[in-house]
Design a protein around this motif. Structure first.
Motif, PDB file in Angstrom:
ATOM      1  N   UNK A  50     114.239 -18.439  -6.790  1.00 57.23           N
ATOM      2  CA  UNK A  50     113.374 -17.179  -6.338  1.00 57.23           C
ATOM      3  C   UNK A  50     113.581 -16.159  -7.480  1.00 57.23           C
ATOM      4  N   UNK A  51     112.317 -15.426  -7.433  1.00 52.67           N
ATOM      5  CA  UNK A  51     112.137 -14.235  -8.618  1.00 52.67           C
ATOM      6  C   UNK A  51     111.441 -13.103  -8.084  1.00 52.67           C
ATOM      7  N   UNK A  52     111.984 -11.856  -8.630  1.00 51.45           N
ATOM      8  CA  UNK A  52     111.317 -10.507  -8.448  1.00 51.45           C
ATOM      9  C   UNK A  52     111.036 -10.046  -9.809  1.00 51.45           C
ATOM     10  N   UNK A  89     108.233 -22.979 -12.359  1.00 51.47           N
ATOM     11  CA  UNK A  89     108.263 -23.514 -11.098  1.00 51.47           C
ATOM     12  C   UNK A  89     109.406 -22.847 -10.377  1.00 51.47           C
ATOM     13  N   UNK A  90     109.762 -21.358 -10.900  1.00 52.86           N
ATOM     14  CA  UNK A  90     110.260 -20.687 -10.070  1.00 52.86           C
ATOM     15  C   UNK A  90     109.277 -19.981  -9.030  1.00 52.86           C
ATOM     16  N   UNK A 134     101.792  -9.176 -14.282  1.00 49.90           N
ATOM     17  CA  UNK A 134     101.063 -10.654 -13.891  1.00 49.90           C
ATOM     18  C   UNK A 134     101.688 -11.450 -15.022  1.00 49.90           C
ATOM     19  N   UNK A 135     101.869 -10.887 -16.107  1.00 45.48           N
ATOM     20  CA  UNK A 135     102.124 -11.885 -17.161  1.00 45.48           C
ATOM     21  C   UNK A 135     103.639 -12.451 -16.812  1.00 45.48           C
ATOM     22  N   UNK A 136     104.608 -11.755 -16.384  1.00 45.81           N
ATOM     23  CA  UNK A 136     105.721 -12.184 -16.062  1.00 45.81           C
ATOM     24  C   UNK A 136     105.595 -13.114 -14.605  1.00 45.81           C
ATOM     25  N   UNK A 137     104.917 -12.801 -13.925  1.00 47.24           N
ATOM     26  CA  UNK A 137     104.914 -13.455 -12.912  1.00 47.24           C
ATOM     27  C   UNK A 137     104.169 -14.840 -13.214  1.00 47.24           C
ATOM     28  N   UNK A 138     103.134 -14.930 -13.878  1.00 52.60           N
ATOM     29  CA  UNK A 138     102.804 -16.253 -14.411  1.00 52.60           C
ATOM     30  C   UNK A 138     103.662 -16.979 -15.081  1.00 52.60           C
ATOM     31  N   UNK A 139     104.390 -16.612 -15.935  1.00 50.33           N
ATOM     32  CA  UNK A 139     105.317 -17.166 -16.732  1.00 50.33           C
ATOM     33  C   UNK A 139     106.503 -17.912 -15.818  1.00 50.33           C
TER      34      UNK A 139
END
Length: 350
Positions: free
Chosen positions: A254-256, A281-282, A271-276
């Motif tokens: 999971x990520x934040x 598959x995190x 957005x860049x970090x969330x997309x990456x």
């Protein structure tokens, strides 16, 4: 492409730049002797002078692999085992993406690190979690702390990119002291990752981008370098064309993401970090765990810490992001966090 090869004089002149302090004059002879050894290693391209047979578990057990890579592989395997052990506390990795600290030229700590501390306290106050901080500012302030750039082996063929990365250390080129062999196990052991970063010129910070690039091996990288006999591009291409399975080595964590800026770019970087992370598959922990905000919007940099002091709402939002990540991890480990579509296969694995 033009050759980067240096002649002996140019190589030694560059090598000796690390000994410019007059204190080294007393050991001039020894430095010259070391420079001669370094030149021989460079001219012979001695990337990995210490190797041993791969052994069981590899497609070619007799192939010689770097001892340092084998040690890194063992660390990653141990971290993965820790991740999978439900009897141990869940682990959260907090990543400080700022290069600024009071330990070098800027002269004061970063606002990013203050946000990391807020998130850390919010999570530790819950209890039941091990929290680890990866402070990327040490690249700028600590002796011998490096993350060398990705060489884009993946773009030649996916199996040429090894998990963990086998491009470093390269002793012949002096590309040593690479931090990533310590960082890969941090990610492998984590059940959740929170990245907190400033906006630097409409992008993530340079230390964070270096780490991101070197994590490409976690997304489809080859865990068996003997299958390509090291860096044999022809063998890697043959493996990919035969049907590469693109193993997702960090899948399901999971990520934040928390991004702060001062004038522009915070939303785009978030957005860049969330997309990456999602591409690897995190899994996003919760809407509350994704945040982009401005601190001292268009105000003087000299008062930016005061602006953070006064922004109690932002401080609470960061704490809530940490709590949301922690809650999601608990539910995931208990099997109460369904992931719609997790059983579906990707028609496009690249």
């Amino acid at each position: 492409m033009p050759s980067p090869q240096l002649g002996e004089d140019a190589f030694k002149a560059r090598f000796r730049q690390q000994f410019m302090d007059p204190e080294f004059n007393a050991v001039e002879g020894q430095i010259q002797a070391v420079a001669d050894v370094a030149w021989r290693a460079y001219s012979a391209s001695r990337k990995s002078p210490n190797t041993r047979r791969a052994g069981k578990g590899f497609s070619d057990p007799s192939f010689e692999l770097p001892s340092e890579w084998l040690a890194a592989r063992a660390s990653v395997a141990a971290a993965q085992a820790r991740h999978d052990d439900l009897s141990l506390p869940a682990r959260i990795l907090l990543v400080n993406g700022s290069s600024r600290s009071e330990h070098t030229c800027p002269g004061e700590m970063s606002k990013t690190y203050r946000l990391v501390e807020i998130a850390q306290k919010a999570i530790t106050d819950i209890g039941r979690f091990d929290v680890e901080i990866l402070d990327l500012s040490r690249l700028a302030s600590e002796y011998g702390r490096n993350i060398h750039p990705c060489k884009a082996c993946f773009s030649t063929a996916a199996p040429l990119c090894h998990w963990p990365c086998s491009c470093y250390p390269n002793h012949g080129l002096g590309q040593t002291q690479d931090w990533m062999n310590d960082i890969y196990p941090m990610w492998a052991a984590a059940h959740g990752v929170m990245i907190i970063t400033p906006v630097n010129w409409y992008q993530v910070s340079s230390p964070l981008k270096l780490m991101m690039d070197r994590l490409v091996c976690a997304d489809g990288g080859n865990p068996d370098p003997t299958a390509t006999h090291g860096k044999r591009a022809d063998e890697a291409k043959a493996l990919e064309m035969a049907g590469w399975h693109y193993p997702r080595h960090l899948e399901g964590r999971l990520f934040s993401v928390i991004v702060h800026g001062d004038v522009e770019g915070a939303e785009n970087v978030r957005r860049l970090l969330v997309d990456w992370l999602s591409f690897m598959k995190l899994v996003p922990a919760a809407p509350r765990a994704q945040l982009d905000r401005y601190i001292g919007y268009w105000q003087p940099y000299a008062t930016s810490h005061l602006a953070l002091d006064e922004d109690h709402a932002l401080q609470e939002e960061v704490a809530n992001a940490g709590k949301a990540l922690a809650e999601a991890i608990v539910k995931q480990r208990q099997g109460r966090l369904p992931l719609p579509g997790s059983g579906l296969s990707d028609p496009r694995c690249k």
